[in-house]
Write an enzyme that holds these catalytic residues in place. Structure first.
Site, PDB file in Angstrom:
ATOM      1  N   CYS A 129      45.969 -13.074  -4.971  1.00 42.54           N
ATOM      2  CA  CYS A 129      46.752 -13.045  -3.716  1.00 42.54           C
ATOM      3  C   CYS A 129      48.227 -12.718  -3.929  1.00 42.54           C
ATOM      4  CB  CYS A 129      46.604 -14.385  -3.000  1.00 42.54           C
ATOM      5  SG  CYS A 129      46.684 -15.805  -4.101  1.00 42.54           S
ATOM      6  N   HIS A 242      51.819 -17.181   1.371  1.00 43.83           N
ATOM      7  CA  HIS A 242      52.597 -17.186   0.131  1.00 43.83           C
ATOM      8  C   HIS A 242      53.906 -16.431   0.362  1.00 43.83           C
ATOM      9  CE1 HIS A 242      49.154 -18.765  -1.778  1.00 43.83           C
ATOM     10  NE2 HIS A 242      48.867 -17.820  -2.656  1.00 43.83           N
TER      11      HIS A 242
END
Ligand code: A2P
Length: 336
Positions: A129, A242
């Site tokens: 990710c 994130h």
């Protein structure tokens, strides 16, 4: 043509989002199959407004599956992905089990879609990710200006560690506000109201594996082993999304204005860069639940003659995992 699609790890944080995104983007699904461990077999998950029963992966015969999206951990992928591929499925694997194998392409749909076509083992790997969102933003800059070095510190939400990690942040937050103990289980130390500079296992060189993924995967996806990456990966008490503080050093100088203009017309990127309160992306205000990679705080690195700073935020479960996997499935489906 319609495809038989299996989601392995369908009850997980990424798996349930894979199902949602397949429906949302109207992927040409003929039959959908939800697989997980025997713990959740017999239960159900949602697909396109209806309930489908979860089946036990261990007892499942993959014959007839066209495309399998795996997100049930590296061990499960290592054991079952080759079996699905041998039965004729194209496997798109979200774990790190095959990412560094030369005969497995590692694909970010906006960056190197052509790589998905060459898959001698029938397996395509989905990047980590953190690498995913970083490269959606940096690949256009690399093509124009040549990136020599990337300094990156990540601020990674707990959802990247799965459903139990989401529960742990919620439980600890509640406990601590009620003057009870945090009682860490999923993370090595308390995550609520804290930061943890440790994601995945420590390596012999002192970096964590999460940090080394940023090095290995950046080079493989951009096809350039000369790029230097200096990573620090940190877990933060955020549920979804994130963030990354990124400083790049380029061969040709890039001004903030030129970078902004280039990123505004790059696929998958949204620039949110107004120099006022709230004029920048955050996990809660922009990323969570959305598809784009958001870039803000674009400014010159005044400590380096060809340096640029950026702040990159995205939903790690969507673009960082489930969305990219579905976009890769779309590339496969378009091959006909
Ligand atoms: P289960 O619900 O049966 O445990 P998360 O990353 O959110 O924790 O999700 C992990 C996913 O991987 C879940 O769907 C989980 O299913 C699945 N999974 C974990 N171990 C296995 C296994 N041995 N076989 C099949 N699925 C597994």
């Amino acid at each position: 043509r319609r495809f038989t699609v299996a989601v392995v790890g369908a009850t997980g944080a990424v798996g349930e989002t894979m199902l949602a995104i397949l429906a949302e983007r109207q992927f040409p699904v003929g039959k959908i199959i939800a697989l997980a461990s025997e713990r959740s077999a017999g239960g159900d998950v949602e697909f396109a407004g209806r309930k489908i029963e979860v089946q036990d992966l261990a007892g499942f015969d993959p014959t007839g599956v066209d495309i399998a999206l795996f997100s049930a951990g590296g061990g499960v992928s290592k054991e079952y992905a080759p079996k699905f591929a041998a039965a004729g499925a194209v496997v798109i694997d979200n774990s790190s089990a095959f990412r560094y194998d030369d005969d497995v392409p590692l694909v970010v749909s906006e960056v190197n879609p052509e790589a998905a076509k060459h898959r001698p083992r029938g397996i395509i790997a989905n990047p980590n990710c953190s690498t995913m969102q970083m490269l959606v933003a940096l690949a256009p800059l690399h093509r124009e200006y040549g990136i020599e070095r990337i300094n990156v510190a990540t601020y990674q939400s707990v959802s990247g560690a799965g459903r139990s990690a989401l529960e742990e942040l919620g439980r600890q937050t509640g406990a601590l506000l009620n003057f009870q103990d945090a009682d860490p289980q999923r993370f090595p130390v308390q995550i609520a109201f804290n930061l943890i500079p440790h994601i995945d296992d420590f390596q012999d060189n002192g970096y964590t594996k999460e940090e080394m993924k940023l090095v290995w995967e950046t080079r493989k996806i951009l096809g350039d082993d000369s790029i230097q990456v200096n990573p620090t990966a940190v877990r933060v008490p955020v549920f979804f999304g994130h963030s990354e503080a990124v400083a790049i050093e380029t061969k040709k100088k890039v001004t903030p204005e030129a970078a902004r203009e280039l990123l505004e017309r790059s696929p998958g990127v949204e620039v949110v860069d107004e120099r006022r309160a709230g004029g920048y992306p955050t996990p809660v205000t922009h990323a969570s639940g959305n598809d784009a990679v958001y870039v803000g705080r674009i400014r010159e690195d005044f400590s380096h003659p060809r340096g640029l700073n950026l702040w990159i935020v995205s939903d790690n479960i969507r673009k960082g995992a489930a969305l990219n996997a579905v976009q890769v499935a779309e590339l496969v489906a378009q091959e006909g």
